[in-house]
Write a protein that holds these residues in place. Structure first.
Motif, short mmCIF file in Angstrom:
data_model
loop_
_atom_site.label_atom_id
_atom_site.label_comp_id
_atom_site.label_asym_id
_atom_site.label_seq_id
_atom_site.Cartn_x
_atom_site.Cartn_y
_atom_site.Cartn_z
N ASN A 102 0.82 -1.22 0.00
CA ASN A 102 0.00 0.00 0.00
C ASN A 102 0.85 1.26 0.00
OD1 ASN A 102 -2.22 -1.70 0.30
ND2 ASN A 102 -2.29 -1.47 2.52
N ALA A 103 2.16 1.10 -0.05
CA ALA A 103 3.07 2.22 0.19
C ALA A 103 2.87 3.38 -0.77
CB ALA A 103 4.52 1.74 0.14
N ASN A 104 2.76 3.10 -2.05
CA ASN A 104 2.63 4.21 -3.00
C ASN A 104 1.30 4.93 -2.83
OD1 ASN A 104 3.76 5.62 -5.46
ND2 ASN A 104 1.74 5.03 -6.21
N VAL A 106 -0.45 5.36 -0.06
CA VAL A 106 -0.36 6.24 1.11
C VAL A 106 0.54 7.43 0.81
CG1 VAL A 106 0.26 6.41 3.54
CG2 VAL A 106 -0.78 4.31 2.67
N ALA A 107 1.64 7.18 0.11
CA ALA A 107 2.58 8.26 -0.22
C ALA A 107 1.91 9.33 -1.08
CB ALA A 107 3.79 7.70 -0.94
N VAL A 143 6.61 3.45 3.12
CA VAL A 143 5.80 4.61 2.73
C VAL A 143 6.67 5.86 2.63
CG1 VAL A 143 3.89 6.13 3.37
CG2 VAL A 143 3.68 3.66 3.71
N HIS A 146 8.66 6.09 -0.51
CA HIS A 146 7.84 6.49 -1.66
C HIS A 146 7.52 7.99 -1.60
CE1 HIS A 146 7.25 2.21 -2.46
NE2 HIS A 146 6.64 2.53 -3.57
N HIS A 194 5.16 8.72 10.08
CA HIS A 194 5.04 7.36 9.55
C HIS A 194 5.45 6.30 10.57
CE1 HIS A 194 4.15 8.92 5.58
NE2 HIS A 194 5.10 9.81 5.78
#
Length: 305
Positions: A102-104, A106-107, A143, A146, A194
């Motif tokens: 899910n990192a991108n 959220v970023a 996150v 990213h 984060h």
């Protein structure tokens, strides 16, 4: 083995179909419960499940006790504070997450919130550009990395602090290591949080840090609301009419903050950092693959308990 997907907030149909295919192609049985209204429904569905995939669903000791056949729980996402790790461990159940999936998503939300705050919630009043501004990242996990990559595209000057991340990783990423949290907050126009919610971090971000933000500073939180000392946040916002707080995690005193500081706070109606079609699909498929790997060869690469 029976694999149960239990999501009060459902995966997309595409993700569900993909999960089903991975599970069934590996010779396992796929089951699903969505939009359930009561925890008793989830307990009944999980009673004979061997594996469980959840999102933000609560997996407490009561549920674990009811699911006598459970061997593995995978949280489709990075955070796993919705799962009782102690109870799972006592029951011999492996708990995993799906870091980075899910990192991108959220970023991108972080950058979106930063621009929204800089532009005064698109009110039409004069705001500022984030290009060339200083961005501080509290933690440097998936996150944050990213966020840093996206921020570099805006020409931002980025620094970070994380006692668990190699300093060289920051340097190689074009990020300046901060020597302390105090420095991070004092020397950045925008600070993005984060860190996970733990006994150590609960309430750790309060007056001492927030008040160090420079004039016009913006604090962004897409992590967990528990890391904020909400009473002290309110105090600092009262004393510093130039500071803004934008979050994807609505604080317990959200109504008061909105009433008192409507132009300087914003909270998404429902946590939406990972709510993209891409993240939804990536996390779901990763969870399914991890369960198959666990039952095939005992792989526990992403075990968190």
């Amino acid at each position: 083995m029976k694999v149960l997907v239990a999501t009060e907030k459902p995966f997309s149909a595409t993700a569900v179909n993909g999960i089903r295919q991975i599970i069934e192609d590996a010779g396992h049985t796929f089951a699903i419960i969505e939009k359930y209204k009561d925890a008793s429904e989830l307990r009944a569905a999980a009673a004979d499940a061997n594996a469980l995939i959840v999102r933000s669903d609560i997996v407490d000791a009561t549920l674990i006790d009811a699911a006598k056949e459970l061997k593995i729980i995978v949280r489709a996402g990075a955070g796993y504070d919705n799962i009782d790790l102690k109870a799972a461990t006592a029951a011999g159940i492996v708990v995993e997450n799906t870091p980075g999936q899910n990192a991108n998503a959220v970023a991108e939300l972080v950058i979106g919130l930063a621009i929204m705050a800089a532009r005064n919630k698109y009110s039409g009043s004069t705001g500022f550009e984030i290009s060339g501004k200083r961005l501080g990242l509290q933690a440097f996990g998936q996150v944050s990395r990213h966020v840093a990559n996206l921020a570099k595209g805006f020409g931002m000057k980025i620094s970070a602090i994380d006692p668990y991340a190699p300093v060289q990783l920051m340097i190689d990423s074009g990020v300046t290591p901060a020597s302390s949290l105090q420095e991070l907050y004092a020397n950045n126009d925008i600070v993005s949080i984060h860190i996970p919610a733990t006994a150590e971090t609960a309430g750790s971000i309060g007056r001492e840090l927030i008040s160090r933000l420079p004039k016009g500073g913006i604090l962004i939180n897409t992590a967990r609301k528990e890391v904020i000392n909400e009473a002290e946040l309110e105090e600092v916002l009262t004393e510093r009419p130039d500071i803004k707080y934008f979050a994807d995690v609505k604080p317990g005193n959200a109504d008061v903050l909105v009433e008192k500081f409507a132009d300087r706070v914003f909270f998404t109606p429902k946590k939406s950092g990972a709510q993209t079609a891409e993240a939804n699909l990536n996390a779901g498929l990763a969870a399914a693959r991890q369960i198959v790997a666990f039952f095939t060869d005992g792989c526990t690469r992403f075990k968190v308990n």
